[in-house]
Write a protein that holds these residues in place. Structure first.
Motif, PDB file in Angstrom:
ATOM      1  N   VAL A 112       0.755  -1.076  -0.063  1.00 47.04           N
ATOM      2  CA  VAL A 112       0.000   0.167   0.103  1.00 47.04           C
ATOM      3  C   VAL A 112       0.861   1.108  -0.155  1.00 47.04           C
ATOM      4  O   VAL A 112       0.558   2.077  -0.781  1.00 47.04           O
ATOM      5  CB  VAL A 112      -0.959   0.180   1.155  1.00 47.04           C
ATOM      6  CG1 VAL A 112      -1.705   1.433   1.284  1.00 47.04           C
ATOM      7  CG2 VAL A 112      -2.065  -1.190   1.074  1.00 47.04           C
ATOM      8  N   TYR A 113       1.964   1.146   0.941  1.00 41.74           N
ATOM      9  CA  TYR A 113       2.596   2.515   0.922  1.00 41.74           C
ATOM     10  C   TYR A 113       3.995   2.536   0.338  1.00 41.74           C
ATOM     11  O   TYR A 113       4.635   3.695   0.747  1.00 41.74           O
ATOM     12  CB  TYR A 113       2.638   2.720   2.636  1.00 41.74           C
ATOM     13  CG  TYR A 113       1.432   2.677   3.266  1.00 41.74           C
ATOM     14  CD1 TYR A 113       0.569   3.983   2.993  1.00 41.74           C
ATOM     15  CD2 TYR A 113       0.854   1.783   4.144  1.00 41.74           C
ATOM     16  CE1 TYR A 113      -0.644   4.290   3.536  1.00 41.74           C
ATOM     17  CE2 TYR A 113      -0.327   2.098   4.724  1.00 41.74           C
ATOM     18  CZ  TYR A 113      -1.202   3.206   4.496  1.00 41.74           C
ATOM     19  OH  TYR A 113      -2.101   3.329   4.840  1.00 41.74           O
ATOM     20  N   LEU A 114       4.597   1.621  -0.303  1.00 40.90           N
ATOM     21  CA  LEU A 114       5.920   1.619  -0.775  1.00 40.90           C
ATOM     22  C   LEU A 114       5.773   0.979  -2.137  1.00 40.90           C
ATOM     23  O   LEU A 114       6.349   1.828  -3.229  1.00 40.90           O
ATOM     24  CB  LEU A 114       6.865   0.883  -0.081  1.00 40.90           C
ATOM     25  CG  LEU A 114       8.163   0.735  -0.486  1.00 40.90           C
ATOM     26  CD1 LEU A 114       8.853   2.149  -0.608  1.00 40.90           C
ATOM     27  CD2 LEU A 114       9.029  -0.137   0.332  1.00 40.90           C
ATOM     28  N   GLU A 115       5.312  -0.222  -2.516  1.00 43.82           N
ATOM     29  CA  GLU A 115       5.647  -0.761  -3.689  1.00 43.82           C
ATOM     30  C   GLU A 115       4.960   0.078  -5.079  1.00 43.82           C
ATOM     31  O   GLU A 115       5.615   0.071  -5.923  1.00 43.82           O
ATOM     32  CB  GLU A 115       4.768  -2.171  -3.786  1.00 43.82           C
ATOM     33  CG  GLU A 115       5.539  -3.083  -2.737  1.00 43.82           C
ATOM     34  CD  GLU A 115       6.709  -3.801  -3.261  1.00 43.82           C
ATOM     35  OE1 GLU A 115       7.170  -3.545  -4.252  1.00 43.82           O
ATOM     36  OE2 GLU A 115       7.138  -4.370  -2.496  1.00 43.82           O
ATOM     37  N   PRO A 116       3.731   0.552  -4.863  1.00 45.78           N
ATOM     38  CA  PRO A 116       3.126   1.384  -5.905  1.00 45.78           C
ATOM     39  C   PRO A 116       4.078   2.712  -6.223  1.00 45.78           C
ATOM     40  O   PRO A 116       4.220   2.706  -7.524  1.00 45.78           O
ATOM     41  CB  PRO A 116       1.799   1.761  -5.481  1.00 45.78           C
ATOM     42  CG  PRO A 116       1.426   0.899  -4.381  1.00 45.78           C
ATOM     43  CD  PRO A 116       2.760   0.510  -3.744  1.00 45.78           C
ATOM     44  N   TYR A 117       4.770   3.355  -5.400  1.00 49.34           N
ATOM     45  CA  TYR A 117       5.566   4.193  -5.806  1.00 49.34           C
ATOM     46  C   TYR A 117       6.888   3.737  -6.714  1.00 49.34           C
ATOM     47  O   TYR A 117       7.155   4.300  -7.385  1.00 49.34           O
ATOM     48  CB  TYR A 117       6.196   5.002  -4.541  1.00 49.34           C
ATOM     49  CG  TYR A 117       4.781   5.588  -3.844  1.00 49.34           C
ATOM     50  CD1 TYR A 117       4.460   6.875  -3.998  1.00 49.34           C
ATOM     51  CD2 TYR A 117       4.111   4.860  -2.881  1.00 49.34           C
ATOM     52  CE1 TYR A 117       3.272   7.305  -3.428  1.00 49.34           C
ATOM     53  CE2 TYR A 117       3.154   5.555  -2.216  1.00 49.34           C
ATOM     54  CZ  TYR A 117       2.459   6.480  -2.371  1.00 49.34           C
ATOM     55  OH  TYR A 117       1.635   7.325  -1.955  1.00 49.34           O
ATOM     56  N   MET A 118       7.421   2.649  -6.251  1.00 52.16           N
ATOM     57  CA  MET A 118       8.381   1.930  -6.907  1.00 52.16           C
ATOM     58  C   MET A 118       8.179   1.565  -8.453  1.00 52.16           C
ATOM     59  O   MET A 118       8.785   1.763  -9.219  1.00 52.16           O
ATOM     60  CB  MET A 118       9.215   0.907  -6.166  1.00 52.16           C
ATOM     61  CG  MET A 118       9.937   1.171  -4.778  1.00 52.16           C
ATOM     62  SD  MET A 118      10.605  -0.196  -4.101  1.00 52.16           S
ATOM     63  CE  MET A 118       9.495  -1.253  -3.663  1.00 52.16           C
ATOM     64  N   ASP A 119       6.805   1.179  -8.548  1.00 53.65           N
ATOM     65  CA  ASP A 119       6.265   0.729  -9.633  1.00 53.65           C
ATOM     66  C   ASP A 119       5.780   1.849 -10.691  1.00 53.65           C
ATOM     67  O   ASP A 119       6.141   1.704 -11.865  1.00 53.65           O
ATOM     68  CB  ASP A 119       5.181  -0.262  -9.549  1.00 53.65           C
ATOM     69  CG  ASP A 119       5.426  -1.754  -8.710  1.00 53.65           C
ATOM     70  OD1 ASP A 119       6.731  -1.808  -8.894  1.00 53.65           O
ATOM     71  OD2 ASP A 119       4.695  -2.154  -7.986  1.00 53.65           O
ATOM     72  N   PRO A 122      -3.150   5.729  -7.855  1.00 54.08           N
ATOM     73  CA  PRO A 122      -4.249   5.186  -7.233  1.00 54.08           C
ATOM     74  C   PRO A 122      -4.301   5.625  -5.906  1.00 54.08           C
ATOM     75  O   PRO A 122      -3.223   5.841  -5.152  1.00 54.08           O
ATOM     76  CB  PRO A 122      -4.029   3.810  -7.214  1.00 54.08           C
ATOM     77  CG  PRO A 122      -2.967   3.533  -8.145  1.00 54.08           C
ATOM     78  CD  PRO A 122      -2.235   4.969  -8.315  1.00 54.08           C
ATOM     79  N   GLY A 123      -5.692   6.150  -5.221  1.00 50.76           N
ATOM     80  CA  GLY A 123      -5.704   6.326  -3.935  1.00 50.76           C
ATOM     81  C   GLY A 123      -5.478   5.439  -2.793  1.00 50.76           C
ATOM     82  O   GLY A 123      -5.433   4.052  -3.007  1.00 50.76           O
TER      83      GLY A 123
END
Length: 213
Positions: A40-47, A76-77
């Motif tokens: 939720v709080y890390l992976e989406p930013y790296m991706d 994505p929210g």
């Protein structure tokens, strides 16, 4: 101490840092399942926006990171990311996460009865289109890692033409609030209960903070 952009080879070390960087804070662990919390709080930013992820490196080890997003409306929210993690990791069938979400439902119900707000996604605001998360390992606190990560983030916002950014922390996280105030952030809006989260047995409250570039 070196502040640099995220590289694909940092993924494993950054996931490990995510788990230990919050040690001792009110958000050390939210629902007791670090892998899904990172989703939720890390992976989406790296991706999705790796160019807005910066790391602090000392003696070859990562000791801090800032994960940001220049245009939150195109990202994505938090609620959507959390819903996806609940499904992907079957969190409702895991003891600690299930207890967390049960408390969350109870908190939301209680707030609705009292007609009080609960924490949620920040509304879209043209003044503060960008947002960030920042984490620093305990051994790197007080030596300038967080300050330098923030400076790098502000440089990125200026370069992209963003007028300002926001972040969300907890009222009870006094150390973090003092740091953000020193970096030029100010409180914005109400301070509602964060459903499900407890710190030292008590409910916690969301504080949204904003800063112009």
């Amino acid at each position: 101490m070196q502040i640099r952009e995220f590289a694909e080879g940092d993924r494993t070390a950054l996931r490990e840092l995510f788990v230990r960087a919050g040690a001792g804070s009110p958000t050390e662990s939210l629902w007791g399942h670090p892998e899904s919390e990172a989703a939720v709080y890390l992976e989406p930013y790296m991706d999705l926006e790796p160019e807005s992820v910066f790391v602090a490196e000392s003696d070859g080890a990562l000791v801090g990171y800032l994960a940001g997003c220049v245009d939150s409306s195109a990202f994505p929210g938090e609620s959507a990311r959390m819903e996806q993690a609940i499904r992907a990791y079957y969190l409702m069938f895991r003891r600690k996460p299930a207890a967390f979400f049960a408390r969350g439902i109870a908190d939301i119900t209680s707030a609705a009865i009292r007609r009080a707000p609960t924490a949620g996604d920040f509304r879209d605001d043209d003044h503060w289109p960008s947002h960030l998360h920042i984490n620093v390992a305990p051994e790197a606190r007080g030596i300038g890692a967080a300050d330098r990560l923030m400076v790098r983030w502000f440089e990125r916002l200026a370069a992209t033409g963003s007028p300002g950014c926001y972040l969300q922390t907890l009222v009870e996280n006094r150390r973090a609030i003092r740091f953000f105030e020193r970096m030029g952030f100010t409180a914005c809006g109400p301070e509602p209960v964060v459903p499900g989260v407890r710190y030292r047995g008590a409910r916690v409250h969301q504080r949204t903070m904003v800063r112009a570039v």
